[in-house]
Design an enzyme around this catalytic site. Sequence first.
Site, PDB file in Angstrom:
ATOM      1  N   HIS A  78       0.820  -1.203   0.000  1.00  0.00           N
ATOM      2  CA  HIS A  78       0.000   0.000   0.000  1.00  0.00           C
ATOM      3  C   HIS A  78       0.861   1.262   0.000  1.00  0.00           C
ATOM      4  O   HIS A  78       2.018   1.251   0.414  1.00  0.00           O
ATOM      5  CB  HIS A  78      -0.944  -0.006   1.199  1.00  0.00           C
ATOM      6  CG  HIS A  78      -2.029  -1.016   1.082  1.00  0.00           C
ATOM      7  ND1 HIS A  78      -2.994  -1.184   2.052  1.00  0.00           N
ATOM      8  CD2 HIS A  78      -2.326  -1.920   0.104  1.00  0.00           C
ATOM      9  CE1 HIS A  78      -3.828  -2.132   1.677  1.00  0.00           C
ATOM     10  NE2 HIS A  78      -3.442  -2.609   0.505  1.00  0.00           N
ATOM     11  N   GLU A  80       0.831   3.943   1.818  1.00  0.00           N
ATOM     12  CA  GLU A  80       1.302   4.420   3.126  1.00  0.00           C
ATOM     13  C   GLU A  80       2.545   3.658   3.561  1.00  0.00           C
ATOM     14  O   GLU A  80       3.534   4.254   4.012  1.00  0.00           O
ATOM     15  CB  GLU A  80       0.215   4.240   4.196  1.00  0.00           C
ATOM     16  CG  GLU A  80      -1.115   4.871   3.844  1.00  0.00           C
ATOM     17  CD  GLU A  80      -2.083   3.936   3.130  1.00  0.00           C
ATOM     18  OE1 GLU A  80      -3.285   4.009   3.451  1.00  0.00           O
ATOM     19  OE2 GLU A  80      -1.674   3.147   2.258  1.00  0.00           O
ATOM     20  N   CYS A 104      -5.708   1.159   5.732  1.00  0.00           N
ATOM     21  CA  CYS A 104      -6.201  -0.121   6.234  1.00  0.00           C
ATOM     22  C   CYS A 104      -5.590  -0.419   7.609  1.00  0.00           C
ATOM     23  O   CYS A 104      -4.692   0.290   8.070  1.00  0.00           O
ATOM     24  CB  CYS A 104      -5.851  -1.244   5.253  1.00  0.00           C
ATOM     25  SG  CYS A 104      -4.101  -1.700   5.250  1.00  0.00           S
ATOM     26  N   CYS A 107      -1.732  -0.956   7.480  1.00  0.00           N
ATOM     27  CA  CYS A 107      -1.003   0.310   7.345  1.00  0.00           C
ATOM     28  C   CYS A 107      -1.099   1.130   8.626  1.00  0.00           C
ATOM     29  O   CYS A 107      -0.144   1.818   8.992  1.00  0.00           O
ATOM     30  CB  CYS A 107      -1.501   1.100   6.141  1.00  0.00           C
ATOM     31  SG  CYS A 107      -0.981   0.363   4.565  1.00  0.00           S
TER      32      CYS A 107
END
Length: 160
Positions: A78, A80, A104, A107
């Site tokens: 992801h 992040e 999420c 993350c």
Amino acid sequence: MDKREDYISWDEYFMGVAELSAKRSKDPNTQVGACIVSADNKILSMGYNGLPVGCSDDEFPWSREGDPYNTKYYYVAHSELNAILNYRGGSLEGSKLYVTLFPCNECAKAIIQAGIKAIIYRDDKYAATSGIRASKRMLIAAGVEFRQYKETGRRVDLTL
């Protein structure tokens, strides 16, 4: 002559950088970008959702359905997490994260552990899912502030 008054805000600037970063994603369904900023508004790192370095975008799956081994979910990092891992300057303690989609739960763990203290997100389209609810629960418990980016109606055109 007075200074111009129509310059963009810090929020517009950093969300714009996150949006531009998202355009690097090869994901055919969801492009997410992130920008980490210091307390004094200096860009520290950026990231977008994609495969790890060395994993070919052409050889790994991008599907969202079917056997998990053959979907993107086991392989894509992801935005992040990529932004956190891309940072080479030491500590991210006290920084802010601008991201185009609410982080999420996985993350959120990395955000908390990295010392990021604020999240400014554009979209929260998965708010009702247990993963995002768990993310918010952890962020609140860890004292990480989050707020939705306020649209100004102004658009920055970077015609590509």
